[in-house]
Design a protein around this motif. Structure first.
Motif, PDB file in Angstrom:
ATOM      1  N   LEU A  76      69.674 -76.866 -18.538  1.00 34.86           N
ATOM      2  CA  LEU A  76      70.669 -77.923 -18.359  1.00 34.86           C
ATOM      3  C   LEU A  76      70.261 -78.878 -17.247  1.00 34.86           C
ATOM      4  CD1 LEU A  76      73.533 -78.982 -19.138  1.00 34.86           C
ATOM      5  CD2 LEU A  76      74.435 -77.507 -17.342  1.00 34.86           C
ATOM      6  N   VAL A  77      69.908 -78.324 -16.084  1.00 40.89           N
ATOM      7  CA  VAL A  77      69.570 -79.163 -14.931  1.00 40.89           C
ATOM      8  C   VAL A  77      68.295 -79.964 -15.190  1.00 40.89           C
ATOM      9  CG1 VAL A  77      68.906 -79.143 -12.496  1.00 40.89           C
ATOM     10  CG2 VAL A  77      70.755 -77.654 -13.295  1.00 40.89           C
ATOM     11  N   LEU A  78      67.235 -79.269 -15.611  1.00 39.80           N
ATOM     12  CA  LEU A  78      65.981 -79.971 -15.867  1.00 39.80           C
ATOM     13  C   LEU A  78      66.121 -80.978 -17.000  1.00 39.80           C
ATOM     14  CD1 LEU A  78      63.271 -77.159 -15.523  1.00 39.80           C
ATOM     15  CD2 LEU A  78      63.843 -78.956 -13.900  1.00 39.80           C
ATOM     16  N   GLY A  79      66.893 -80.614 -18.035  1.00 39.47           N
ATOM     17  CA  GLY A  79      67.086 -81.526 -19.156  1.00 39.47           C
ATOM     18  C   GLY A  79      67.749 -82.820 -18.739  1.00 39.47           C
ATOM     19  N   PHE A  80      68.791 -82.726 -17.920  1.00 36.48           N
ATOM     20  CA  PHE A  80      69.491 -83.924 -17.454  1.00 36.48           C
ATOM     21  C   PHE A  80      68.613 -84.740 -16.517  1.00 36.48           C
ATOM     22  CE2 PHE A  80      73.363 -82.347 -19.262  1.00 36.48           C
ATOM     23  CZ  PHE A  80      74.176 -83.456 -19.380  1.00 36.48           C
ATOM     24  N   VAL A  81      68.052 -84.086 -15.507  1.00 38.10           N
ATOM     25  CA  VAL A  81      67.306 -84.807 -14.469  1.00 38.10           C
ATOM     26  C   VAL A  81      66.085 -85.503 -15.059  1.00 38.10           C
ATOM     27  CG1 VAL A  81      65.958 -84.543 -12.357  1.00 38.10           C
ATOM     28  CG2 VAL A  81      68.119 -83.328 -12.603  1.00 38.10           C
TER      29      VAL A  81
ATOM     30  N   ILE B  23      76.647 -89.617 -19.461  1.00 39.21           N
ATOM     31  CA  ILE B  23      76.302 -88.392 -18.733  1.00 39.21           C
ATOM     32  C   ILE B  23      77.466 -87.403 -18.765  1.00 39.21           C
ATOM     33  CG2 ILE B  23      75.752 -87.452 -16.453  1.00 39.21           C
ATOM     34  CD1 ILE B  23      74.200 -90.024 -15.895  1.00 39.21           C
ATOM     35  N   ILE B  24      78.681 -87.903 -18.566  1.00 34.69           N
ATOM     36  CA  ILE B  24      79.858 -87.031 -18.547  1.00 34.69           C
ATOM     37  C   ILE B  24      80.076 -86.389 -19.925  1.00 34.69           C
ATOM     38  CG2 ILE B  24      82.375 -87.006 -18.347  1.00 34.69           C
ATOM     39  CD1 ILE B  24      82.132 -89.063 -16.131  1.00 34.69           C
ATOM     40  N   ILE B  25      79.955 -87.197 -20.991  1.00 33.85           N
ATOM     41  CA  ILE B  25      80.151 -86.666 -22.345  1.00 33.85           C
ATOM     42  C   ILE B  25      79.112 -85.594 -22.660  1.00 33.85           C
ATOM     43  CG2 ILE B  25      80.039 -87.245 -24.801  1.00 33.85           C
ATOM     44  CD1 ILE B  25      81.258 -89.964 -24.072  1.00 33.85           C
ATOM     45  N   LEU B  26      77.851 -85.878 -22.353  1.00 38.81           N
ATOM     46  CA  LEU B  26      76.788 -84.912 -22.634  1.00 38.81           C
ATOM     47  C   LEU B  26      76.942 -83.656 -21.776  1.00 38.81           C
ATOM     48  CD1 LEU B  26      73.662 -87.231 -23.012  1.00 38.81           C
ATOM     49  CD2 LEU B  26      74.964 -86.089 -24.804  1.00 38.81           C
ATOM     50  N   LEU B  27      77.426 -83.829 -20.545  1.00 36.98           N
ATOM     51  CA  LEU B  27      77.644 -82.666 -19.686  1.00 36.98           C
ATOM     52  C   LEU B  27      78.710 -81.753 -20.275  1.00 36.98           C
ATOM     53  CD1 LEU B  27      77.193 -81.122 -17.029  1.00 36.98           C
ATOM     54  CD2 LEU B  27      78.944 -82.577 -15.990  1.00 36.98           C
ATOM     55  N   ILE B  28      79.809 -82.336 -20.742  1.00 34.86           N
ATOM     56  CA  ILE B  28      80.879 -81.541 -21.354  1.00 34.86           C
ATOM     57  C   ILE B  28      80.364 -80.811 -22.594  1.00 34.86           C
ATOM     58  CG2 ILE B  28      83.113 -81.682 -22.524  1.00 34.86           C
ATOM     59  CD1 ILE B  28      83.801 -84.021 -20.688  1.00 34.86           C
ATOM     60  N   MET B  29      79.582 -81.513 -23.421  1.00 34.07           N
ATOM     61  CA  MET B  29      79.061 -80.896 -24.641  1.00 34.07           C
ATOM     62  C   MET B  29      78.089 -79.764 -24.315  1.00 34.07           C
ATOM     63  SD  MET B  29      78.440 -84.336 -26.922  1.00 34.07           S
ATOM     64  CE  MET B  29      77.680 -83.439 -28.266  1.00 34.07           C
TER      65      MET B  29
ATOM     66  N   PHE C  40      86.244 -76.238 -21.108  1.00 33.83           N
ATOM     67  CA  PHE C  40      87.472 -76.810 -20.563  1.00 33.83           C
ATOM     68  C   PHE C  40      87.353 -77.068 -19.062  1.00 33.83           C
ATOM     69  CE2 PHE C  40      89.275 -74.870 -24.462  1.00 33.83           C
ATOM     70  CZ  PHE C  40      89.892 -76.005 -24.973  1.00 33.83           C
ATOM     71  N   SER C  41      86.580 -76.235 -18.356  1.00 29.83           N
ATOM     72  CA  SER C  41      86.352 -76.470 -16.933  1.00 29.83           C
ATOM     73  C   SER C  41      85.580 -77.765 -16.728  1.00 29.83           C
ATOM     74  CB  SER C  41      85.579 -75.298 -16.312  1.00 29.83           C
ATOM     75  OG  SER C  41      86.327 -74.101 -16.396  1.00 29.83           O
ATOM     76  N   ALA C  42      84.538 -77.994 -17.539  1.00 30.08           N
ATOM     77  CA  ALA C  42      83.762 -79.227 -17.436  1.00 30.08           C
ATOM     78  C   ALA C  42      84.610 -80.441 -17.785  1.00 30.08           C
ATOM     79  CB  ALA C  42      82.543 -79.155 -18.353  1.00 30.08           C
ATOM     80  N   ASN C  43      85.480 -80.297 -18.790  1.00 30.12           N
ATOM     81  CA  ASN C  43      86.367 -81.398 -19.172  1.00 30.12           C
ATOM     82  C   ASN C  43      87.335 -81.726 -18.042  1.00 30.12           C
ATOM     83  OD1 ASN C  43      87.394 -83.326 -20.976  1.00 30.12           O
ATOM     84  ND2 ASN C  43      89.022 -81.943 -21.609  1.00 30.12           N
ATOM     85  N   TYR C  44      87.880 -80.691 -17.388  1.00 30.48           N
ATOM     86  CA  TYR C  44      88.797 -80.899 -16.267  1.00 30.48           C
ATOM     87  C   TYR C  44      88.086 -81.578 -15.099  1.00 30.48           C
ATOM     88  CZ  TYR C  44      91.727 -79.732 -12.240  1.00 30.48           C
ATOM     89  OH  TYR C  44      92.473 -79.797 -11.088  1.00 30.48           O
TER      90      TYR C  44
END
Length: 314
Positions: A96-101, A232-238, A299-303
């Motif tokens: 997750l981290v490496l993919g985003f960065v 970024i926010i949408i992809l993070l939630i997904m 749901f935590s990421a969405n919040y």
């Protein structure tokens, strides 16, 4: 009095059906996807009952022996389950981290290239590994990291290593190797959506910043990166909803008996103990655990995204 209280609800219902009629074409287009989700996503939930049974394939549903939470108790008392859970969370976090960065960084750098031919060449080269199957990709990785592979050859020639290292036999190297392999294979593909989002940013913002004396780095940090915030926010939630799905093919193909303490994840655990040993109930219990934890993270990421949306992210 009750009639007055129900007026807002009646109004909302009428407004909903009014908008539905206005968008009836889109509603009809959604029907096949709703049916697909119901048939392939919701109907199989009936199989969750196996987690509470001592399931035998030769018996009918009425003949199955119900054992309650026995399989869940076994999972949480098994040390190997906690080991594969640790591996799954760590590998998912690294991915997750490496993919985003890496994807965001590459998209920002590609956006700054002025030479269109070179930019397209870099994009094409970075996309290509995505279309290579994991069977071929893992073979390339194993060849590169073999005792007579290019990595050992370079490190010994540079004097960094005295003798070749058996990289795939060292369990504590596996997470780093997997993370680097995931980046190499997927970073180009992951930049596509960010590059598409960058094209939607108003060019006049860059012109105004350039007039004000902002350099390229300042324009990236003050205009481009904030413009990517919704994506970024949408992809993070997904992605947070798949935190316990660290993959299967890469771990299965790159893993071996010497690094299995670090390479075995929940999917391989389910394959080995649930399907390989015929204990379908245990495999189903592990799958339910994955689903519940994924819902929690989702749901935590969405919040958190909603809270971050109220403030400034960048």
């Amino acid at each position: 009095m009750a009639t007055g209280l129900n007026q807002p609800n009646i109004h909302k219902t009428a407004l909903f059906f009014k908008r539905l009629l206005q968008q009836k074409t889109l509603a009809f287009m959604c029907i096949p996807f709703v049916l697909w989700a119901f048939v392939f996503k919701y109907m199989p939930l009936w199989g969750w009952t196996m987690a509470f049974q001592k399931f035998k394939a030769s018996r009918t549903f009425a003949e199955q022996e119900w054992v309650g939470w026995q399989h869940f108790q076994f999972l949480f008392s098994d040390n190997s389950f906690y080991r594969v859970l640790r591996n799954t969370i760590v590998m998912s976090s690294i991915k997750l981290v490496l993919g985003f960065v890496t994807a965001i960084t590459l998209a920002l750098l590609l956006n700054e290239l002025k030479n269109i031919v070179f930019k397209r060449f870099v994009q094409t080269v970075s996309y290509l590994p995505h279309f290579i199957s994991w069977v071929v990709a893992s073979s390339i990785v194993l060849t590169v990291l073999s005792p007579d592979g290019i990595v050992n050859l370079l490190l010994t020639k540079l004097g960094i290593l005295d003798n070749p290292v058996l990289w795939m036999s060292k369990g504590h190297y596996f997470w780093g190797i997997l993370g680097a392999t995931e980046v190499w294979k997927e970073v180009g593909w992951n930049t596509i959506i960010y590059l598409a989002a960058i094209t939607a940013i108003d060019p006049s913002q860059y012109e105004a910043a350039e007039i004000d004396g902002a350099n390229r780095l300042q324009r990236m940090l003050s205009i481009t990166l904030p413009g990517l915030k919704p994506v970024i926010i949408i992809l993070l939630i997904m992605n947070m909803g798949h935190i316990l799905e660290s993959g299967f093919e890469a771990q299965y193909l790159l893993g071996n008996g010497m690094n299995q303490d670090y390479s075995e994840n929940l999917d391989i655990f389910v394959l080995k103990y649930g399907i390989g040993m015929g204990n379908f109930s245990l495999g189903t219990a592990a799958g339910i655990f994955k689903t519940v934890v994924s819902f929690f993270f989702l749901f935590s990421a969405n919040y958190m995204a909603k809270r971050m949306g109220e403030s400034r992210l960048f």
